[in-house]
Design a protein around this motif. Structure first.
Motif, PDB file in Angstrom:
ATOM      1  N   LYS A 223      52.798   5.120  42.333  1.00  0.00           N
ATOM      2  CA  LYS A 223      54.121   6.782  41.768  1.00  0.00           C
ATOM      3  C   LYS A 223      53.293   6.423  40.317  1.00  0.00           C
ATOM      4  O   LYS A 223      52.882   8.090  40.284  1.00  0.00           O
ATOM      5  CB  LYS A 223      55.325   6.456  42.137  1.00  0.00           C
ATOM      6  CG  LYS A 223      55.937   6.599  43.501  1.00  0.00           C
ATOM      7  CD  LYS A 223      57.525   6.362  43.356  1.00  0.00           C
ATOM      8  CE  LYS A 223      57.254   6.550  45.126  1.00  0.00           C
ATOM      9  NZ  LYS A 223      59.322   6.707  44.836  1.00  0.00           N
TER      10      LYS A 223
ATOM     11  N   ALA B 277      49.896   8.288  41.018  1.00  0.00           N
ATOM     12  CA  ALA B 277      49.779   9.698  41.532  1.00  0.00           C
ATOM     13  C   ALA B 277      50.583  10.893  40.596  1.00  0.00           C
ATOM     14  O   ALA B 277      49.686  11.971  40.429  1.00  0.00           O
ATOM     15  CB  ALA B 277      50.755   9.874  42.820  1.00  0.00           C
ATOM     16  N   LEU B 278      51.357  10.266  39.499  1.00  0.00           N
ATOM     17  CA  LEU B 278      51.797  11.192  38.144  1.00  0.00           C
ATOM     18  C   LEU B 278      50.608  11.583  36.931  1.00  0.00           C
ATOM     19  O   LEU B 278      50.577  12.157  37.019  1.00  0.00           O
ATOM     20  CB  LEU B 278      52.992  10.316  37.807  1.00  0.00           C
ATOM     21  CG  LEU B 278      53.503  11.126  36.257  1.00  0.00           C
ATOM     22  CD1 LEU B 278      54.072  12.249  36.909  1.00  0.00           C
ATOM     23  CD2 LEU B 278      55.076  10.329  35.823  1.00  0.00           C
TER      24      LEU B 278
ATOM     25  N   ASP C  66      47.536  11.167  38.063  1.00  0.00           N
ATOM     26  CA  ASP C  66      47.000  12.271  38.913  1.00  0.00           C
ATOM     27  C   ASP C  66      47.324  13.964  38.851  1.00  0.00           C
ATOM     28  O   ASP C  66      46.944  15.158  38.206  1.00  0.00           O
ATOM     29  CB  ASP C  66      46.540  12.445  39.498  1.00  0.00           C
ATOM     30  CG  ASP C  66      45.236  10.956  39.980  1.00  0.00           C
ATOM     31  OD1 ASP C  66      44.471  10.768  38.777  1.00  0.00           O
ATOM     32  OD2 ASP C  66      45.042  10.378  41.174  1.00  0.00           O
ATOM     33  N   ARG C  67      48.208  13.802  38.827  1.00  0.00           N
ATOM     34  CA  ARG C  67      48.971  15.030  38.752  1.00  0.00           C
ATOM     35  C   ARG C  67      49.190  15.836  37.727  1.00  0.00           C
ATOM     36  O   ARG C  67      49.868  17.418  37.178  1.00  0.00           O
ATOM     37  CB  ARG C  67      50.759  15.431  39.250  1.00  0.00           C
ATOM     38  CG  ARG C  67      51.657  16.310  39.484  1.00  0.00           C
ATOM     39  CD  ARG C  67      51.099  17.228  40.393  1.00  0.00           C
ATOM     40  NE  ARG C  67      52.289  18.273  40.884  1.00  0.00           N
ATOM     41  CZ  ARG C  67      51.130  20.091  41.135  1.00  0.00           C
ATOM     42  NH1 ARG C  67      50.299  19.696  40.741  1.00  0.00           N
ATOM     43  NH2 ARG C  67      52.358  20.601  41.386  1.00  0.00           N
TER      44      ARG C  67
ATOM     45  N   ASP D 137      46.406  17.473  36.661  1.00  0.00           N
ATOM     46  CA  ASP D 137      46.218  18.758  37.702  1.00  0.00           C
ATOM     47  C   ASP D 137      46.356  19.531  37.558  1.00  0.00           C
ATOM     48  O   ASP D 137      46.192  20.899  37.321  1.00  0.00           O
ATOM     49  CB  ASP D 137      46.192  18.187  38.999  1.00  0.00           C
ATOM     50  CG  ASP D 137      45.628  16.972  40.160  1.00  0.00           C
ATOM     51  OD1 ASP D 137      44.420  16.205  39.862  1.00  0.00           O
ATOM     52  OD2 ASP D 137      46.090  16.085  40.609  1.00  0.00           O
ATOM     53  N   VAL D 138      47.716  19.096  36.744  1.00  0.00           N
ATOM     54  CA  VAL D 138      48.192  20.475  36.300  1.00  0.00           C
ATOM     55  C   VAL D 138      47.881  21.308  35.305  1.00  0.00           C
ATOM     56  O   VAL D 138      47.840  22.799  35.201  1.00  0.00           O
ATOM     57  CB  VAL D 138      49.915  20.119  36.236  1.00  0.00           C
ATOM     58  CG1 VAL D 138      50.890  21.243  35.395  1.00  0.00           C
ATOM     59  CG2 VAL D 138      50.943  19.438  37.260  1.00  0.00           C
TER      60      VAL D 138
ATOM     61  N   ASP E 202      45.819  23.303  36.197  1.00  0.00           N
ATOM     62  CA  ASP E 202      45.772  24.080  36.493  1.00  0.00           C
ATOM     63  C   ASP E 202      46.335  25.595  36.092  1.00  0.00           C
ATOM     64  O   ASP E 202      45.949  26.498  36.813  1.00  0.00           O
ATOM     65  CB  ASP E 202      47.201  23.850  37.316  1.00  0.00           C
ATOM     66  CG  ASP E 202      46.599  23.315  39.354  1.00  0.00           C
ATOM     67  OD1 ASP E 202      45.625  23.770  39.544  1.00  0.00           O
ATOM     68  OD2 ASP E 202      47.146  22.741  40.084  1.00  0.00           O
TER      69      ASP E 202
ATOM     70  N   ASP F  64      56.901  14.114  41.512  1.00  0.00           N
ATOM     71  CA  ASP F  64      55.819  15.594  41.264  1.00  0.00           C
ATOM     72  C   ASP F  64      56.087  16.367  39.571  1.00  0.00           C
ATOM     73  O   ASP F  64      57.338  15.370  39.571  1.00  0.00           O
ATOM     74  CB  ASP F  64      56.155  16.318  42.594  1.00  0.00           C
ATOM     75  CG  ASP F  64      55.011  17.483  42.261  1.00  0.00           C
ATOM     76  OD1 ASP F  64      54.185  17.286  41.724  1.00  0.00           O
ATOM     77  OD2 ASP F  64      55.751  18.733  43.543  1.00  0.00           O
ATOM     78  N   ILE F  65      55.677  16.617  39.857  1.00  0.00           N
ATOM     79  CA  ILE F  65      56.028  17.715  38.305  1.00  0.00           C
ATOM     80  C   ILE F  65      56.776  19.043  38.855  1.00  0.00           C
ATOM     81  O   ILE F  65      55.916  19.876  39.645  1.00  0.00           O
ATOM     82  CB  ILE F  65      55.071  18.101  37.539  1.00  0.00           C
ATOM     83  CG1 ILE F  65      54.483  16.742  37.224  1.00  0.00           C
ATOM     84  CG2 ILE F  65      55.145  18.637  36.483  1.00  0.00           C
ATOM     85  CD1 ILE F  65      52.944  17.021  36.135  1.00  0.00           C
TER      86      ILE F  65
ATOM     87  N   ARG G 254      37.422  18.486  37.820  1.00  0.00           N
ATOM     88  CA  ARG G 254      38.768  19.065  38.278  1.00  0.00           C
ATOM     89  C   ARG G 254      38.464  20.757  37.711  1.00  0.00           C
ATOM     90  O   ARG G 254      38.803  21.247  38.129  1.00  0.00           O
ATOM     91  CB  ARG G 254      39.954  19.064  37.646  1.00  0.00           C
ATOM     92  CG  ARG G 254      40.815  18.359  39.189  1.00  0.00           C
ATOM     93  CD  ARG G 254      40.687  19.069  40.144  1.00  0.00           C
ATOM     94  NE  ARG G 254      42.244  20.382  40.280  1.00  0.00           N
ATOM     95  CZ  ARG G 254      42.743  20.485  39.985  1.00  0.00           C
ATOM     96  NH1 ARG G 254      44.011  19.027  40.868  1.00  0.00           N
ATOM     97  NH2 ARG G 254      43.950  21.699  40.075  1.00  0.00           N
TER      98      ARG G 254
END
Length: 355
Positions: free
Chosen positions: A139, A142-143, A145-146, A149-150, A153, A233-234, A293
């Motif tokens: 986790k 994953a956090l 990376d998230r 990614d945010v 974005d 997730d965020i 990204r």
């Protein structure tokens, strides 16, 4: 202008409800209830903020989050509620998770300062390891990376598509940033800070050419987002007080500074110790993911990292200045002033290409 002055329109004095409300520094719940037309309100200061103040407020049926400027020594343009409200509203419906905004109040007669209300979003800002025993290595990765990614974005949002073409002046952004934070330093200067003027001069003499302009958050880090547990997730990006249009690598450099820790302290009072948990990726890997990204060239990231050290040193010195005058609410502020010089030393090292 990159950051126009905060509005301060006057208005009629509001009556205070007869029912007593608990005292809360910086927030008169009686006047707020009268302004909103609700029943009696209860509230609490949400801990962790080092600049603008954030409160959780409820009338028993509805729950909101309220943001207002700090209680004293507000540097011009640095705590503009209107800008925060505008950028959050503009990003609604994009890939960037933000809370829904409910109300903007520019009438300083209500609580003594401009403020806005937004919805309360599930999730928590992770600042300390003991907050997240559920955060397994998988986790945590994953956090990591998230989080990247945010940010990518956000930088992919076209300001014209969300009505923010006049939100800043991208041309000359980095030069103005060095100048602006130098002025903020001078406005909060209350003691000798060896090396900080040398760092400012080095940055000003080596400003890189910006490859592109985007919406920048200005203080993007793990504890300025809300994280949900299952699935990890965020749920929202918070604290947009420094947002503008400019060079996106300024956000990346600052994220790296926060990720690597402040002053090599295990008890870091600014960002906590969550990124030291097993599974979180290193700053270098996060930069590589961002570059993939976004397609950004990160060759000159050392300058952006050095600037981030300088900017953060100035911010913390301003907080220290307010703390010494009794104008800051919350715990941990007595430690903030000890971090300024370590940040200056790290910034000087980064200007020399030392990581």
């Amino acid at each position: 202008m990159t950051e126009p002055p905060a509005p301060g329109q006057s208005g009629p004095e509001l009556p205070t409800p007869e029912l007593p409300t608990p005292e809360l520094p910086g927030l008169d719940l009686g006047r707020l209830a009268a302004h909103l037309g609700t029943g009696p309100l209860t509230g609490e200061l949400i801990p962790g903020g080092r600049s603008n103040l954030t409160y959780r407020v409820t009338d028993g049926a509805h729950r909101w989050v309220l943001r207002r400027p700090p209680l004293g020594h507000v540097l011009a343009t640095a705590h503009d509620m209107t800008r925060e409200h505008r950028v959050i509203s503009a990003l609604a419906g994009t890939a960037v998770p933000v809370p829904a905004v409910e109300l903007l109040c520019e009438d300083t007669d209500v609580i003594g300062a401009p403020f806005y209300l937004m919805e309360e979003v599930p999730g928590q800002a992770l600042r300390h390891r003991d907050q997240c025993p559920w955060l397994t290595p998988d986790k945590a990765r994953a956090l990591s990376d998230r989080l990247v990614d945010v940010l990518a974005d956000l930088h992919a949002v076209d300001p014209a598509d969300v009505g923010l073409t006049d939100f800043g002046r991208p041309e000359g952004f980095l030069t103005r940033q060095v100048t602006r934070w130098g002025k903020q330093l001078d406005a909060s200067r209350s003691r000798e800070l060896p090396g900080i003027d040398e760092l400012r001069d080095r940055l000003g003499a080596t400003v890189p050419r910006s490859a592109r302009a985007t919406i920048v958050h200005g203080d993007y880090r793990l504890d300025n987002v809300l994280v949900t547990e299952d699935p990890v997730d965020i749920s929202a990006v918070l604290d947009w007080e420094m947002a503008t249009l400019g060079d996106p690598l300024a956000d990346v450099g600052l994220l790296c500074v926060y990720w690597n820790g402040i002053g090599a302290r295990e008890d870091d009072p600014v960002t906590g110790t969550v990124p030291t948990l097993p599974g979180f990726t290193g700053a270098g890997e996060m930069v590589r993911r961002y570059a993939e990204r976004s397609g950004a060239d990160v060759t000159d990231l050392d300058w952006y990292t050095a600037f981030a050290y300088f900017k953060l040193a100035v911010i913390l010195e301003g907080i220290h200045f307010r703390f010494t005058r009794g104008k800051t609410v919350g715990a941990g502020f007595d430690q903030i002033g000890h971090l300024t010089l370590p940040l200056v030393r790290q910034g000087l090292a980064a200007t020399a290409g030392e990581r």
